[in-house]
Design a protein around this motif. Structure first.
Motif, mmCIF file in Angstrom:
data_model
loop_
_atom_site.group_PDB
_atom_site.id
_atom_site.type_symbol
_atom_site.label_atom_id
_atom_site.label_comp_id
_atom_site.label_asym_id
_atom_site.label_seq_id
_atom_site.Cartn_x
_atom_site.Cartn_y
_atom_site.Cartn_z
ATOM 1 N N HIS A 126 -4.786 -5.237 17.755
ATOM 2 C CA HIS A 126 -3.608 -5.367 16.896
ATOM 3 C C HIS A 126 -3.136 -6.817 16.837
ATOM 4 N N MET A 127 -3.571 -7.633 17.778
ATOM 5 C CA MET A 127 -3.111 -9.022 17.872
ATOM 6 C C MET A 127 -4.280 -9.986 17.623
ATOM 7 N N GLY A 128 -3.937 -11.184 17.180
ATOM 8 C CA GLY A 128 -4.955 -12.201 16.963
ATOM 9 C C GLY A 128 -5.696 -12.054 15.654
ATOM 10 N N ARG A 129 -5.205 -11.225 14.760
ATOM 11 C CA ARG A 129 -5.886 -10.957 13.496
ATOM 12 C C ARG A 129 -5.346 -11.868 12.389
ATOM 13 N N GLU A 130 -5.991 -11.845 11.241
ATOM 14 C CA GLU A 130 -5.608 -12.725 10.127
ATOM 15 C C GLU A 130 -4.534 -12.068 9.269
ATOM 16 N N SER A 131 -3.442 -12.774 9.055
ATOM 17 C CA SER A 131 -2.408 -12.285 8.144
ATOM 18 C C SER A 131 -2.823 -12.602 6.718
ATOM 19 N N LYS A 132 -2.866 -11.576 5.865
ATOM 20 C CA LYS A 132 -3.279 -11.777 4.479
ATOM 21 C C LYS A 132 -2.709 -10.674 3.601
ATOM 22 N N VAL A 133 -2.648 -10.947 2.307
ATOM 23 C CA VAL A 133 -2.165 -9.973 1.331
ATOM 24 C C VAL A 133 -3.369 -9.277 0.706
ATOM 25 N N VAL A 134 -3.333 -7.943 0.682
ATOM 26 C CA VAL A 134 -4.417 -7.161 0.093
ATOM 27 C C VAL A 134 -3.820 -6.079 -0.808
ATOM 28 N N THR A 135 -4.637 -5.573 -1.706
ATOM 29 C CA THR A 135 -4.238 -4.443 -2.538
ATOM 30 C C THR A 135 -4.847 -3.173 -1.966
ATOM 31 N N LYS A 136 -4.013 -2.167 -1.743
ATOM 32 C CA LYS A 136 -4.487 -0.907 -1.178
ATOM 33 C C LYS A 136 -4.167 0.233 -2.143
ATOM 34 N N VAL A 137 -5.071 1.199 -2.198
ATOM 35 C CA VAL A 137 -4.901 2.359 -3.054
ATOM 36 C C VAL A 137 -4.916 3.613 -2.186
ATOM 37 N N PHE A 138 -3.943 4.479 -2.397
ATOM 38 C CA PHE A 138 -3.847 5.733 -1.651
ATOM 39 C C PHE A 138 -3.849 6.900 -2.635
ATOM 40 N N GLU A 139 -4.678 7.885 -2.353
ATOM 41 C CA GLU A 139 -4.723 9.092 -3.159
ATOM 42 C C GLU A 139 -4.483 10.290 -2.256
ATOM 43 N N ASN A 140 -3.683 11.226 -2.743
ATOM 44 C CA ASN A 140 -3.330 12.372 -1.913
ATOM 45 C C ASN A 140 -2.822 13.510 -2.786
ATOM 46 N N ALA A 141 -3.540 14.623 -2.767
ATOM 47 C CA ALA A 141 -3.094 15.849 -3.447
ATOM 48 C C ALA A 141 -2.624 15.572 -4.879
ATOM 49 N N GLY A 142 -3.426 14.817 -5.625
ATOM 50 C CA GLY A 142 -3.083 14.531 -7.016
ATOM 51 C C GLY A 142 -2.184 13.334 -7.220
ATOM 52 N N GLN A 143 -1.686 12.760 -6.142
ATOM 53 C CA GLN A 143 -0.852 11.558 -6.231
ATOM 54 C C GLN A 143 -1.705 10.312 -6.040
ATOM 55 N N ARG A 144 -1.245 9.209 -6.610
ATOM 56 C CA ARG A 144 -1.940 7.932 -6.434
ATOM 57 C C ARG A 144 -0.916 6.823 -6.286
ATOM 58 N N ALA A 145 -1.105 5.976 -5.295
ATOM 59 C CA ALA A 145 -0.215 4.829 -5.076
ATOM 60 C C ALA A 145 -1.066 3.586 -4.878
#
Length: 423
Positions: free
Chosen positions: A380-399
């Motif tokens: 959880h530590m020492g990783r790179e901070s960056k902005v990414v686009t994430k897509v979530f799908e669930n039971a017909g929903q999409r975010a």
């Protein structure tokens, strides 16, 4: 007199990490569709079975079976001979509503005013959390742990590429022992241990020889090639290698060992350097200070070292359940402070710079966004901070949304630290 220090890591296919990744994927999906979700989700994985349990207060509904299967598939458990396979394993859910007795101390008002919310949102539990940072590496992490993570990340890359090393299975562990001088500087790598699950070979003796040769002659050189020169110099011809030291490792993953969320907390943090308050991270939303305050103390520690206040530092914060203001903040610079102040005086200045109330931490580090799946393997530590686009799908929903990962790794408070301490 020189001394040895050791840290270990485990791969994304290790059964405990499989459990962590499922729990954190559930957290992300809850937050994607309801950012105010309160979740504590535990996962157990064993031969052909996943058990989900925990407490949730949310406005959304999740297809937890599909989410769990997607995680297992992404990790690489996709073959029947693994005895734990994404499409065929059974999944049992025992997730239920969060206790109102706990929730009443966390959510008291819905005020728009920041101060009202910050003072009203108490800690989700009592306890103490630690953050640590050191100048030893460019990412301010202990070297032995950093190398242990890097070895397994490269091993996973070779497994997924499948062309150079074609027999690897998902479960693996690494361990690195480093010799330090009296003034705490790394001198050389003493020992490297790698245990990797693999396909069955016709001959055990030739199998062991090939795996050792591939680890030493292919995996380690690729790890080394990505390091800066002074770290590369620690890789000498005298390193003692233990490669699959027990021999055959065909049976592994959840079929070889039951996995549980939250059993690799030292791998998740600092590899035994610094300290750990004892609470796990994965499966918890950011109202649980076990997670959010551990990230916040890492953020403090890293910015203190990066600002030149000290070469190494351990930061502790503690809470009472339902109370917003921390019980106390402790700082230990290990005798490396560059200012004429005691550690107690440094701690008081740290309190003035960093607001450690739970709501303030959530806002400062953007923790009510779905950023947790990426934390659940390789630290959880020492990783790179960056902005990414994430897509979530669930039971017909999409975010679909942009999120900022590992915000606690940002050096955005260095100037404030320098100003406060006159650096």
């Amino acid at each position: 007199m020189p001394y040895l220090f050791t840290s270990e890591s485990v791969s994304e296919g290790h059964p405990d990490k499989v459990a962590d990744q499922i729990s954190d994927s559930l957290i992300d999906h809850f937050l994607a569709f309801d950012p105010n979700s309160k979740v504590a989700c535990e996962t157990l994985v064993t031969t052909g079975l996943v058990v989900l349990a925990g407490e949730v207060n949310t406005k959304t509904y999740l297809d937890v079976q599909t989410i769990a299967r997607d995680v297992i598939k992404k990790i690489g458990y996709t073959k029947a001979e693994y005895m734990f396979e994404a499409n065929s394993c059974g999944i049992i859910s025992a997730i239920h509503e969060q206790s109102s007795d706990i929730n009443q101390g966390v959510d008291r008002v819905a005020a728009e005013d920041f101060e009202a919310k910050a003072n009203a949102q108490g800690a989700g539990d009592q306890g103490m959390m630690f953050g640590y940072a050191t100048k030893e590496t460019d990412n301010y992490m202990p070297l032995a742990l950093d190398l242990s993570h890097k070895i397994l990340e490269e091993l996973a890359a070779f497994r997924k590429e499948g062309d150079v090393i074609d027999y690897l299975r998902p479960d693996s562990k690494s361990q690195v022992t480093i010799e330090y001088s009296d003034d705490n500087q790394p001198i050389r790598i003493d020992t490297i241990v790698i245990s990797t699950q693999h396909d069955d070979f016709a001959d055990d003796e030739s199998m062991l020889a090939k795996i050792k040769a591939d680890m030493v002659n292919i995996v380690i050189p690729r790890v080394k090639s990505k390091l800066k020169a002074e770290i590369q110099a620690l890789f000498t011809d005298d390193i003692l290698y233990h490669i699959n030291p027990t021999g055959k490792f065909v049976i592994g993953g959840p079929h070889g060992d039951t996995g549980l969320t939250g059993r690799k907390i030292i791998v998740d943090t600092y590899g035994g350097k610094g300290a750990h308050g004892g609470g796990a991270f994965s499966g918890k939303d950011p109202s649980k200070v076990d997670r959010s305050a551990a990230y916040a103390t890492r953020h403090i520690a890293k910015n203190l070292v990066a600002a030149g206040l000290c070469d190494e530092v351990l930061v502790q914060v503690s809470y009472a359940i339902g109370v917003a203001t921390p019980c106390g903040i402790f700082v230990d610079t290990k005798g490396t402070a560059k200012v004429e102040l005691s550690d107690g005086e440094i701690a008081r200045k740290v309190e003035a710079i960093f607001d450690m109330r739970p709501y303030a931490i959530e806002q400062r580090l953007k923790l009510r966004t779905p950023i947790y799946s990426e934390t659940a393997a390789y630290g959880h530590m020492g990783r790179e901070s960056k902005v990414v686009t994430k897509v979530f799908e669930n039971a017909g929903q999409r975010a679909e949304m942009e999120v900022e990962l590992f915000t606690w790794e940002k050096l955005d408070y260095v100037d404030k630290v320098k100003a406060e301490f006159g650096l």
